[in-house]
Design an enzyme around this catalytic site. Structure first.
Site, PDB file in Angstrom:
ATOM      1  N   ASN A 146       3.028   2.907 -10.596  1.00 40.88           N
ATOM      2  CA  ASN A 146       1.785   2.957 -11.385  1.00 40.88           C
ATOM      3  C   ASN A 146       0.555   3.256 -10.533  1.00 40.88           C
ATOM      4  OD1 ASN A 146      -0.185   1.955 -13.636  1.00 40.88           O
ATOM      5  ND2 ASN A 146      -0.599   0.654 -11.858  1.00 40.88           N
ATOM      6  N   TYR A 166      -7.151  15.690  -9.336  1.00 46.15           N
ATOM      7  CA  TYR A 166      -6.446  14.585 -10.000  1.00 46.15           C
ATOM      8  C   TYR A 166      -5.401  15.142 -10.969  1.00 46.15           C
ATOM      9  CZ  TYR A 166      -5.484  10.629 -13.080  1.00 46.15           C
ATOM     10  OH  TYR A 166      -4.855   9.661 -13.833  1.00 46.15           O
ATOM     11  N   LYS A 172      -1.082  15.076 -10.802  1.00 47.08           N
ATOM     12  CA  LYS A 172      -0.167  14.572 -11.841  1.00 47.08           C
ATOM     13  C   LYS A 172       0.831  15.666 -12.254  1.00 47.08           C
ATOM     14  CE  LYS A 172      -1.801  10.332 -12.201  1.00 47.08           C
ATOM     15  NZ  LYS A 172      -1.003   9.142 -11.863  1.00 47.08           N
ATOM     16  N   ASP A 180       0.888  -1.170   0.000  1.00 48.79           N
ATOM     17  CA  ASP A 180       0.000   0.000   0.000  1.00 48.79           C
ATOM     18  C   ASP A 180       0.924   1.216   0.000  1.00 48.79           C
ATOM     19  OD1 ASP A 180      -1.566   2.215   0.679  1.00 48.79           O
ATOM     20  OD2 ASP A 180      -2.897   1.032   1.944  1.00 48.79           O
ATOM     21  N   THR A 214     -10.444   1.705 -17.677  1.00 48.57           N
ATOM     22  CA  THR A 214     -10.137   1.038 -16.400  1.00 48.57           C
ATOM     23  C   THR A 214     -11.099   1.531 -15.321  1.00 48.57           C
ATOM     24  OG1 THR A 214      -8.638   2.747 -15.592  1.00 48.57           O
ATOM     25  CG2 THR A 214      -7.639   1.016 -16.949  1.00 48.57           C
TER      26      THR A 214
HETATM   27  P1  NAP Z   1      -7.104   1.228 -11.931  1.00 45.60           P
HETATM   28  O1  NAP Z   1      -7.537   0.080 -12.762  1.00 45.60           O
HETATM   29  O2  NAP Z   1      -8.052   1.833 -10.956  1.00 45.60           O
HETATM   30  O3  NAP Z   1      -5.766   0.793 -11.185  1.00 45.60           O
HETATM   31  C1  NAP Z   1      -5.198   1.560 -10.176  1.00 45.60           C
HETATM   32  C2  NAP Z   1      -4.319   0.663  -9.357  1.00 45.60           C
HETATM   33  O4  NAP Z   1      -3.714   1.442  -8.311  1.00 45.60           O
HETATM   34  C3  NAP Z   1      -5.114  -0.473  -8.669  1.00 45.60           C
HETATM   35  O5  NAP Z   1      -4.344  -1.629  -8.681  1.00 45.60           O
HETATM   36  C4  NAP Z   1      -5.273   0.062  -7.260  1.00 45.60           C
HETATM   37  O6  NAP Z   1      -5.440  -0.939  -6.284  1.00 45.60           O
HETATM   38  C5  NAP Z   1      -3.931   0.739  -7.101  1.00 45.60           C
HETATM   39  N1  NAP Z   1      -3.892   1.602  -5.938  1.00 45.60           N
HETATM   40  C6  NAP Z   1      -4.683   2.651  -5.624  1.00 45.60           C
HETATM   41  N2  NAP Z   1      -4.335   3.149  -4.419  1.00 45.60           N
HETATM   42  C7  NAP Z   1      -3.308   2.387  -3.969  1.00 45.60           C
HETATM   43  C8  NAP Z   1      -2.524   2.390  -2.798  1.00 45.60           C
HETATM   44  N3  NAP Z   1      -2.738   3.261  -1.808  1.00 45.60           N
HETATM   45  N4  NAP Z   1      -1.540   1.480  -2.689  1.00 45.60           N
HETATM   46  C9  NAP Z   1      -1.312   0.577  -3.679  1.00 45.60           C
HETATM   47  N5  NAP Z   1      -2.033   0.502  -4.793  1.00 45.60           N
HETATM   48  C10 NAP Z   1      -3.020   1.402  -4.924  1.00 45.60           C
HETATM   49  O7  NAP Z   1      -6.627   2.448 -12.843  1.00 45.60           O
HETATM   50  P2  NAP Z   1      -5.562   2.572 -14.027  1.00 45.60           P
HETATM   51  O8  NAP Z   1      -6.183   3.393 -15.047  1.00 45.60           O
HETATM   52  O9  NAP Z   1      -4.993   1.246 -14.369  1.00 45.60           O
HETATM   53  O10 NAP Z   1      -4.449   3.471 -13.294  1.00 45.60           O
HETATM   54  C11 NAP Z   1      -3.063   3.169 -13.322  1.00 45.60           C
HETATM   55  C12 NAP Z   1      -2.285   4.481 -13.430  1.00 45.60           C
HETATM   56  O11 NAP Z   1      -2.543   5.076 -14.715  1.00 45.60           O
HETATM   57  C13 NAP Z   1      -2.689   5.536 -12.393  1.00 45.60           C
HETATM   58  O12 NAP Z   1      -1.533   6.165 -11.903  1.00 45.60           O
HETATM   59  C14 NAP Z   1      -3.510   6.510 -13.209  1.00 45.60           C
HETATM   60  O13 NAP Z   1      -3.502   7.818 -12.660  1.00 45.60           O
HETATM   61  C15 NAP Z   1      -2.797   6.451 -14.545  1.00 45.60           C
HETATM   62  N6  NAP Z   1      -3.570   6.940 -15.681  1.00 45.60           N
HETATM   63  C16 NAP Z   1      -4.701   6.298 -16.072  1.00 45.60           C
HETATM   64  C17 NAP Z   1      -5.416   6.793 -17.170  1.00 45.60           C
HETATM   65  C18 NAP Z   1      -6.675   6.137 -17.652  1.00 45.60           C
HETATM   66  O14 NAP Z   1      -7.332   6.700 -18.555  1.00 45.60           O
HETATM   67  N7  NAP Z   1      -7.052   4.985 -17.125  1.00 45.60           N
HETATM   68  C19 NAP Z   1      -4.954   7.927 -17.867  1.00 45.60           C
HETATM   69  C20 NAP Z   1      -3.803   8.549 -17.437  1.00 45.60           C
HETATM   70  C21 NAP Z   1      -3.115   8.038 -16.348  1.00 45.60           C
HETATM   71  P3  NAP Z   1      -6.908  -1.491  -5.859  1.00 45.60           P
HETATM   72  O15 NAP Z   1      -7.314  -2.457  -6.939  1.00 45.60           O
HETATM   73  O16 NAP Z   1      -6.659  -2.110  -4.527  1.00 45.60           O
HETATM   74  O17 NAP Z   1      -7.817  -0.306  -5.808  1.00 45.60           O
END
Ligand code: NAP
Length: 250
Positions: free
Chosen positions: A85, A173, A177, A58, A208
Site C-alpha cells: 500500500n 505519479y 502507477k 521503509d 488522505t
Molecule cells: P497517505 O495517507 O499519504 O499514506 C501513504 C502511506 O505510505 C503512509 O503510511 C506513508 O508513511 C507510507 N509511505 C510512504 N513512503 C514510504 C516508504 N518509503 N516506506 C514505507 N512507507 C511509506 O496516502 P494514501 O492515500 O493512504 O495512500 C495509500 C496508497 O493509496 C498509495 O499507494 C497511493 O498511491 C494509493 N492511492 C491513493 C489515492 C487517494 O486518492 N488517496 C488514490 C489512488 C491510489 P509516512 O506516514 O511515514 O509518510
C-alpha cells in the site's frame, strides 16, 4: 501463530493503509502494521487492536525490508497476505489541491531525481518488499498479494474519450502507477503456478495526506477494493486491475 492468518500492510500507519489494517483485523486476521517510523506504527497498531503489531518497514531501504522479513519469520513463521500500500505522490510539501501537486511532476519538466524518488517508493519498493516476503508467503496458505495502484495509471482512460482531467494530471505519479500495473501483471504470471494471487486495487480519490486531504472518498471507501482482493476466495482471479465498481482498463 501457525494456524492464524497473518497479513502485512505497508504504509499502514495512516490513510488507506491504516483502514485496510483495521478491516483485515476485524476479519480475525493478525495484522502487521508496516510503518517507516516505528513509533507511528505502534500508535496505529494500538488503534487497529490487540492482534495488530507494528513492524518498522521503509520500502526504499533494503536493510529495513530484510530486518522486517527476519522478524516476521522469527515471530510469526509465515505470511498469508501482503498488501503493498505504501506510496507517495509528491516530493517535499506542495500545498493545495492535487493539480498543484501534479504541476511539479510533469515528465517534460520534473527533476529526474524527483521522478526516481517516486518510482523508488511506488514501483521498486513494491518489487523489493514482495521479493523479500515471498519465502514467508510460500509458507502460508491461500496467499494473496494486493497492490494498491490507482486509476490515474490507466493509459486507456487517460488517452480515451472523457480523459481530459486524467490527461491534465498525467505525470510521474500516474506513470509510476502504470509501471506498477506492469509489475503486478509480471508477479501474477510468475506466481500463478504456485496459486499465489496478485491483483491491483484502485481506492478512488480518497481524502488522505497524499492529496493534502482534497480527496472526496472516505478511507473506509478507499480501503474497500484492496480488502476485497486480500480476502479473495481460492476460485478468485489473479492479474486483475479494479476499483470497487469493477475492472479498470489498462
Ligand atoms: P497517505 O495517507 O499519504 O499514506 C501513504 C502511506 O505510505 C503512509 O503510511 C506513508 O508513511 C507510507 N509511505 C510512504 N513512503 C514510504 C516508504 N518509503 N516506506 C514505507 N512507507 C511509506 O496516502 P494514501 O492515500 O493512504 O495512500 C495509500 C496508497 O493509496 C498509495 O499507494 C497511493 O498511491 C494509493 N492511492 C491513493 C489515492 C487517494 O486518492 N488517496 C488514490 C489512488 C491510489 P509516512 O506516514 O511515514 O509518510
Amino acid at each position: 501463530m501457525q494456524d492464524k492468518r497473518i497479513a502485512l500492510v505497508t504504509g499502514a500507519n495512516q490513510g488507506i493503509g491504516l483502514q485496510i489494517a483495521k478491516d483485515l483485523a476485524a476479519k480475525g486476521i493478525v495484522v502487521l502494521v508496516g510503518s517507516r517510523n516505528l513509533e507511528n506504527g505502534k500508535k496505529a497498531a494500538s488503534e487497529v487492536g490487540a492482534s495488530a503489531h507494528a513492524v518498522q518497514l521503509d520500502v526504499t531501504d533494503q536493510k529495513s525490508i530484510a530486518a522486517a522479513a527476519q522478524r516476521i519469520e522469527a515471530e510469526f513463521g509465515h505470511l498469508d497476505i501482503l498488501v503493498n500500500n505504501a506510496g507517495i505522490s509528491k516530493i517535499g510539501h506542495p500545498q493545495g489541491p492535487v493539480e498543484e501537486i501534479v504541476r511539479k511532476g510533469k515528465f517534460s519538466t520534473a527533476k529526474l531525481d524527483d521522478i526516481r524518488a517516486i518510482y523508488e517508493t511506488n514501483v521498486f519498493g513494491v518489487i523489493a518488499v514482495t521479493q523479500a516476503m515471498l519465502p514467508l508467503l510460500r509458507k502460508g496458505t491461500s496467499q494473496r498479494i494486493v497492490i494498491v495502484s490507482s486509476g490515474v495509471g490507466s493509459l486507456t482512460r487517460t488517452l480515451g474519450e472523457g480523459g481530459e482531467h486524467l490527461r491534465m494530471l498525467f505525470g510521474m505519479y500516474s506513470g509510476s502507477k502504470t509501471a506498477l500495473n506492469a509489475v503486478m501483471v509480471g508477479l501474477a504470471l510468475d506466481l500463478a503456478p504456485e496459486g499465489i494471487k496478485v491483483n491491483a486495487a484502485c481506492p478512488g480519490y480518497t481524502k488522505t495526506a497524499l492529496n493534502n486531504f482534497h480527496g472526496t472518498r472516505t478511507v473506509e471507501e478507499g480501503a474497500r477494493e484492496a480488502v476485497r482482493l486480500a480476502l479473495l476466495g481460492d476460485d478468485g482471479p489473479t492479474g486483475t486491475y479494479s476499483n470497487d465498481e469493477g475492472p479498470l482498463p489498462w
